[in-house]
Design a protein around this motif. Structure first.
Motif, PDB file in Angstrom:
ATOM      1  N   ASP A 106       4.179   1.711   9.310  1.00  0.00           N
ATOM      2  CA  ASP A 106       4.278   3.005   8.638  1.00  0.00           C
ATOM      3  C   ASP A 106       5.633   3.172   7.951  1.00  0.00           C
ATOM      4  O   ASP A 106       6.227   4.260   7.985  1.00  0.00           O
ATOM      5  N   MET A 107       6.109   2.102   7.340  1.00  0.00           N
ATOM      6  CA  MET A 107       7.372   2.134   6.621  1.00  0.00           C
ATOM      7  C   MET A 107       7.126   2.115   5.113  1.00  0.00           C
ATOM      8  O   MET A 107       6.129   1.571   4.631  1.00  0.00           O
ATOM      9  N   LYS A 108       8.052   2.722   4.378  1.00  0.00           N
ATOM     10  CA  LYS A 108       8.002   2.702   2.922  1.00  0.00           C
ATOM     11  C   LYS A 108       8.358   1.310   2.411  1.00  0.00           C
ATOM     12  O   LYS A 108       9.039   0.529   3.089  1.00  0.00           O
TER      13      LYS A 108
ATOM     14  N   ALA B  74       5.323  -4.071   6.783  1.00  0.00           N
ATOM     15  CA  ALA B  74       5.943  -2.751   6.663  1.00  0.00           C
ATOM     16  C   ALA B  74       4.890  -1.647   6.744  1.00  0.00           C
ATOM     17  O   ALA B  74       5.093  -0.625   7.410  1.00  0.00           O
TER      18      ALA B  74
ATOM     19  N   LYS C 248      12.129  -0.786  12.467  1.00  0.00           N
ATOM     20  CA  LYS C 248      11.355   0.454  12.624  1.00  0.00           C
ATOM     21  C   LYS C 248      12.203   1.476  13.360  1.00  0.00           C
ATOM     22  O   LYS C 248      12.852   1.173  14.360  1.00  0.00           O
ATOM     23  N   ASP C 249      12.234   2.685  12.857  1.00  0.00           N
ATOM     24  CA  ASP C 249      13.023   3.808  13.378  1.00  0.00           C
ATOM     25  C   ASP C 249      14.519   3.674  13.103  1.00  0.00           C
ATOM     26  O   ASP C 249      15.294   4.570  13.448  1.00  0.00           O
TER      27      ASP C 249
ATOM     28  N   PRO D  27      14.494   9.559   2.653  1.00  0.00           N
ATOM     29  CA  PRO D  27      14.211   8.245   3.231  1.00  0.00           C
ATOM     30  C   PRO D  27      15.411   7.307   3.078  1.00  0.00           C
ATOM     31  O   PRO D  27      16.138   7.359   2.081  1.00  0.00           O
TER      32      PRO D  27
ATOM     33  N   ILE E  72      16.488   3.194   3.061  1.00  0.00           N
ATOM     34  CA  ILE E  72      15.851   1.914   2.764  1.00  0.00           C
ATOM     35  C   ILE E  72      16.794   0.771   3.120  1.00  0.00           C
ATOM     36  O   ILE E  72      17.956   0.768   2.702  1.00  0.00           O
TER      37      ILE E  72
ATOM     38  N   TYR F 146      15.420   2.395   9.820  1.00  0.00           N
ATOM     39  CA  TYR F 146      15.306   2.769   8.404  1.00  0.00           C
ATOM     40  C   TYR F 146      13.907   3.322   8.161  1.00  0.00           C
ATOM     41  O   TYR F 146      12.971   3.037   8.911  1.00  0.00           O
ATOM     42  N   SER F 147      13.762   4.055   7.072  1.00  0.00           N
ATOM     43  CA  SER F 147      12.443   4.575   6.704  1.00  0.00           C
ATOM     44  C   SER F 147      11.608   3.531   5.990  1.00  0.00           C
ATOM     45  O   SER F 147      10.374   3.640   5.945  1.00  0.00           O
ATOM     46  N   GLY F 148      12.270   2.532   5.397  1.00  0.00           N
ATOM     47  CA  GLY F 148      11.553   1.533   4.625  1.00  0.00           C
ATOM     48  C   GLY F 148      12.422   0.323   4.341  1.00  0.00           C
ATOM     49  O   GLY F 148      13.569   0.237   4.792  1.00  0.00           O
TER      50      GLY F 148
ATOM     51  N   THR G 226      19.035   7.959   9.966  1.00  0.00           N
ATOM     52  CA  THR G 226      17.640   8.053   9.513  1.00  0.00           C
ATOM     53  C   THR G 226      16.916   9.202  10.194  1.00  0.00           C
ATOM     54  O   THR G 226      16.143   9.932   9.572  1.00  0.00           O
TER      55      THR G 226
END
Length: 338
Positions: free
Chosen positions: A274-276, A270, A244-245, A227, A229, A247-249, A221
């Motif tokens: 600040d995750m997608k 999420a 968090k950190d 991104p 997921i 995956y992006s989302g 990631t």
């Protein structure tokens, strides 16, 4: 008095559903109803193999659900807390009750859930349409059948991934996302693949590596131009903070989250990190897909094609029009039983 009814059902897929490690032509589901003063709410448990649930396990769980202590369906949190406490796991079984309760309460209030949540139905995303792993000829056929969709989801994770993407690109230039279903095990090879995929118009990568390889996934990631997921890597709300950190989302599915209540909390969690957010589904009827769609104005991406992949849907609900998730104003989760 709130009455619970349920019956098993088998979904028939239009095409074999081929993933990196499995293939199937049907999916078992449990259809659930909650009735209160003549009003019926519909719910569903979908049980793809990797969840570990079946008609037998869902039946056993639902047999334990005793709603005699609840006289007011509007006390949803109390009822859903009780259902969640009956036994660990059983997320799809729990989701079936959650969805039926949301449908029932929405009908009692005369509003759809996107209205109750104050969401703008015009802000729904386009949904992806899934192209499973198959022969070149079948991939071309499936891609052509999906011509109305503005966004395709491509299943990868075997040794012919580049060939699959090249085949699809010979037919269409629409944006793509990729789901490797944990099929890539080497982080450097995965990164090389992602750089190549970015050149081919891929938007994001879902679950590229095995869920156990957290350190490798965090490295991927951090270096990925696209991104990443999480899907198989988490199920419940309490799992998200650890991603968090890594995956992006996240990809939220009602069958993992135990239903709509926790799915809504997952979106909020999420966003706070600040995750997608992606909103997905299993192979499901329009019942469960329409329930998930109530949340769709809140998310970045949607993969709500589950009912479009089957030939024996018994509900009518959320529509996909020109590739876009399109909500109706029917109360509850927005479905009619056919």
């Amino acid at each position: 008095m709130i009455r619970l009814r349920y019956e098993p059902y088998e979904l028939k897929l239009k095409h074999a559903f081929n993933l990196a490690t499995s293939s199937r032509t049907s999916t078992p589901v449990m259809l659930v109803e909650l009735e209160y003063e003549g009003v019926v709410g519909y719910g569903e448990a979908s049980m793809p193999p990797y969840l570990g649930e079946s008609h037998e396990t869902v039946s056993r769980f639902l047999q334990k659900v005793d709603l005699s202590g609840f006289s007011d369906p509007l006390k949803m949190d109390d009822m859903l807390d009780y259902v969640d406490s009956i036994a660990p796991g059983n997320s799809a079984a729990k989701a079936s009750v959650d969805i039926a309760l949301h449908d029932l309460v929405g009908k009692l209030q005369g509003k759809s859930w996107h209205q109750i949540w104050g969401l703008d139905a015009k802000k729904t995303p386009f949904t992806t349409y899934t192209i499973g792993i198959d022969t070149r000829e079948m991939i071309i056929q499936k891609t052509k059948e999906a011509a109305e969709f503005k966004f395709l989801k491509i299943k990868l994770g075997r040794d012919n991934d580049r060939e699959i993407i090249e085949t699809i690109r010979s037919v269409t230039d629409v944006p793509l996302c990729v789901d490797a279903n944990q099929g890539w095990t080497d982080k450097q090879q995965a990164l090389d693949m992602i750089f190549w995929l970015k050149e081919k118009g891929i938007v994001f990568i879902e679950q590229p590596m095995p869920k156990e390889q957290l350190d490798d996934m965090a490295w991927l990631t951090a270096h990925s131009p696209l991104p990443t997921i999480a899907d198989e890597a988490f199920q419940r709300l309490y799992d998200i903070s650890g991603l968090k950190d890594v995956y992006s989302g996240i990809n939220i599915k009602l069958m993992k989250s135990t239903g709509m209540r926790e799915a809504k909390l997952m979106v909020d969690a999420a966003r706070s990190l600040d995750m997608k957010v992606m909103l997905g589904c299993m192979t499901e009827t329009s019942c469960a897909v329409s329930a998930a769609a109530q949340l769709s104005p809140l998310v970045d991406w949607a993969d709500l094609d589950g009912a479009l992949l089957i030939s024996n849907d018994i509900f009518e609900g959320m529509k996909v029009i020109d590739g876009k998730v399109t909500l109706n104003d029917l109360p509850g989760i927005g479905v009619r039983k056919l």
